[in-house]
Design an enzyme around this catalytic site. Structure first.
Site, mmCIF file in Angstrom:
data_model
loop_
_atom_site.group_PDB
_atom_site.id
_atom_site.type_symbol
_atom_site.label_atom_id
_atom_site.label_comp_id
_atom_site.label_asym_id
_atom_site.label_seq_id
_atom_site.Cartn_x
_atom_site.Cartn_y
_atom_site.Cartn_z
ATOM 1 N N HIS A 143 0.873 -1.179 0.000
ATOM 2 C CA HIS A 143 0.000 0.000 0.000
ATOM 3 C C HIS A 143 0.908 1.226 0.000
ATOM 4 O O HIS A 143 1.457 1.614 1.035
ATOM 5 C CB HIS A 143 -0.906 -0.010 1.230
ATOM 6 C CG HIS A 143 -1.774 1.207 1.336
ATOM 7 N ND1 HIS A 143 -2.712 1.535 0.393
ATOM 8 C CD2 HIS A 143 -1.837 2.174 2.290
ATOM 9 C CE1 HIS A 143 -3.323 2.654 0.745
ATOM 10 N NE2 HIS A 143 -2.800 3.059 1.894
ATOM 11 N N SER A 160 -2.998 5.216 5.725
ATOM 12 C CA SER A 160 -4.052 5.640 4.815
ATOM 13 C C SER A 160 -4.536 7.043 5.181
ATOM 14 O O SER A 160 -4.776 7.342 6.352
ATOM 15 C CB SER A 160 -5.217 4.640 4.883
ATOM 16 O OG SER A 160 -6.238 5.012 4.000
ATOM 17 N N GLY A 161 -4.640 7.918 4.176
ATOM 18 C CA GLY A 161 -5.131 9.269 4.383
ATOM 19 C C GLY A 161 -4.086 10.270 4.824
ATOM 20 O O GLY A 161 -4.411 11.426 5.094
ATOM 21 N N ILE A 162 -2.820 9.886 4.869
ATOM 22 C CA ILE A 162 -1.787 10.804 5.361
ATOM 23 C C ILE A 162 -1.334 11.795 4.302
ATOM 24 O O ILE A 162 -0.691 12.805 4.600
ATOM 25 C CB ILE A 162 -0.583 10.004 5.909
ATOM 26 C CG1 ILE A 162 0.224 10.872 6.863
ATOM 27 C CG2 ILE A 162 0.298 9.482 4.762
ATOM 28 C CD1 ILE A 162 1.232 10.117 7.699
ATOM 29 N N LYS A 164 -0.294 10.650 0.729
ATOM 30 C CA LYS A 164 0.588 10.074 -0.298
ATOM 31 C C LYS A 164 0.139 10.478 -1.706
ATOM 32 O O LYS A 164 0.951 10.894 -2.535
ATOM 33 C CB LYS A 164 0.608 8.538 -0.174
ATOM 34 C CG LYS A 164 1.109 8.025 1.162
ATOM 35 C CD LYS A 164 1.213 6.510 1.192
ATOM 36 C CE LYS A 164 -0.132 5.823 1.063
ATOM 37 N NZ LYS A 164 -1.025 6.116 2.207
ATOM 38 N N SER A 165 -1.157 10.328 -1.975
ATOM 39 C CA SER A 165 -1.667 10.627 -3.309
ATOM 40 C C SER A 165 -1.578 12.114 -3.621
ATOM 41 O O SER A 165 -1.287 12.502 -4.755
ATOM 42 C CB SER A 165 -3.118 10.148 -3.444
ATOM 43 O OG SER A 165 -3.202 8.741 -3.295
ATOM 44 N N ASP A 182 -1.789 3.902 -4.656
ATOM 45 C CA ASP A 182 -2.545 3.041 -3.744
ATOM 46 C C ASP A 182 -1.945 1.647 -3.608
ATOM 47 O O ASP A 182 -1.631 1.209 -2.512
ATOM 48 C CB ASP A 182 -4.017 2.944 -4.167
ATOM 49 C CG ASP A 182 -4.866 2.333 -3.073
ATOM 50 O OD1 ASP A 182 -4.717 2.757 -1.908
ATOM 51 O OD2 ASP A 182 -5.660 1.424 -3.363
ATOM 52 N N GLU A 207 -6.495 8.247 -6.564
ATOM 53 C CA GLU A 207 -7.682 8.486 -5.747
ATOM 54 C C GLU A 207 -7.413 9.664 -4.812
ATOM 55 O O GLU A 207 -6.450 9.656 -4.036
ATOM 56 C CB GLU A 207 -8.025 7.249 -4.907
ATOM 57 C CG GLU A 207 -9.193 7.476 -3.959
ATOM 58 C CD GLU A 207 -9.258 6.464 -2.835
ATOM 59 O OE1 GLU A 207 -9.998 6.710 -1.872
ATOM 60 O OE2 GLU A 207 -8.548 5.438 -2.910
ATOM 61 N N ARG A 248 18.397 14.981 11.647
ATOM 62 C CA ARG A 248 18.558 16.343 11.138
ATOM 63 C C ARG A 248 19.862 16.532 10.379
ATOM 64 O O ARG A 248 20.099 17.599 9.812
ATOM 65 C CB ARG A 248 18.498 17.327 12.307
ATOM 66 C CG ARG A 248 17.151 17.301 13.030
ATOM 67 C CD ARG A 248 17.097 18.288 14.170
ATOM 68 N NE ARG A 248 17.212 19.662 13.706
ATOM 69 C CZ ARG A 248 17.203 20.715 14.527
ATOM 70 N NH1 ARG A 248 17.084 20.530 15.838
ATOM 71 N NH2 ARG A 248 17.313 21.940 14.036
#
Length: 311
Positions: A143, A160-162, A164-165, A182, A207, A248
């Site tokens: 994924h 999911s939802g962070i 990426k797309s 995805d 998506e 860093r």
């Protein structure tokens, strides 16, 4: 348990543009599971110990000359009868060599396809091994998002939802290319090379939550998409944690293991206001610099060390 893959002989025939001299044999039902090939010189001499029967068998000028010069017709028939009892996937004659009639008849008798190629033996062997190694390579589905950034294959991972797309879309707008969104299918071509691609059903699609599915190829053009790409770098997106200790300086690289291969990995904390596309671009360029022998972190460390010594 290790998952086994196979290639239908029909696919190899199409890929390598082979001529089939035994069309009555159904090549759709013959599968190849070994990516290497065998030249049956010893077998034609009658030695069948340690015979790799599940490999594609290839005859070139040497094997053909041996058949003609070292055997009578009856002896040759007998040796091919014995060869074909081992249920090999097929027998390929290279350089446009026309197989003898008794070879074709023996192939029909035992259900072994007899094929010919106009390519030289060495080039045919090279292309066949390359094709089979790619098709039979170990693989995994992740994924993630895979993009080509300045020629570097960047695998963007995270919950999911962070974002990426969204990061991939911004990179596309900046002139980079989408490989997969995805779900990324990754094949291990060698101990040094992982190749990522997209499942055909989601190829060229992204998506976006709140908008839905968009077609990158249609919206931005074919220059913004790519079928496959080597995985060179992993970017892990994670929620910002003020108590976490993030790198860093970058003096030493972290790595993640995929299919047994070690890939350089960076963890990028996400918080409002950070431009992910620029960060990913910078990571890709920095990774390329390191491969070319220049390490910015090491250069800065050397300058600081030299300054302290001078003082």
């Amino acid at each position: 348990m290790k998952e086994e893959y196979s290639v239908a002989l029909t696919d190899l025939i199409k890929k390598m543009n082979l001529e089939n001299h035994t069309p009555e044999i159904n090549t759709d039902e013959i599968f190849i599971s070994d990516p290497d090939i065998n030249r049956p010189a010893l077998q034609l001499a009658g030695f069948f110990e340690h015979f790799d029967t599940n490999r594609v068998q290839i005859c070139g000028n040497v094997e053909n000359a041996f058949i003609a010069d070292k055997h009578t017709k009856d002896e040759a028939k007998e040796i091919f009868d014995k060869l074909f009892t081992y249920n090999i996937p097929c027998l390929v004659f290279c350089r446009g060599i026309e197989p003898y009639d008794f070879v074709i008849e023996a192939g029909k008798k035992h259900g072994i396809p007899i094929l010919t190629s106009h390519a030289t033996t060495s080039s045919f062997v090279h292309e066949t091994v390359r094709y089979l190694h790619e098709e039979l390579a170990p693989r995994i589905s992740l994924h993630a998002v895979l993009v080509d950034v300045f020629g570097e294959g960047v695998l963007i991972m995270g919950d999911s939802g962070i974002g990426k797309s969204e990061a991939a879309l911004e990179l596309i707008k900046r002139g980079h290319r989408l490989v997969a969104d995805d779900v990324v299918e990754i094949k291990k071509i060698s101990d040094e090379q992982l190749i990522g691609t997209s499942p055909e059903i989601t190829r060229h699609f992204i998506e976006l939550r709140g908008i839905g599915i968009i077609d990158v190829k249609t919206m931005f053009g074919v220059e913004c998409v790519k079928i496959s790409q080597q995985v060179d770098l992993v970017i892990k997106l994670e929620e910002w944690d003020k108590d976490a200790n993030y790198d860093r300086l970058g003096l030493s690289d972290s790595h993640v293991e995929i299919l047994g291969n070690s890939i350089v990995s960076h963890s990028i904390p996400i918080r409002p206001g950070r431009n992910l596309a620029i960060i990913v671009e910078s990571a890709a360029v920095n990774h390329r610099q390191k491969k070319m022998g220049y390490n910015a972190a090491q250069e800065m460390y050397n300058r600081v060390t030299k300054g302290l010594q001078n003082n």
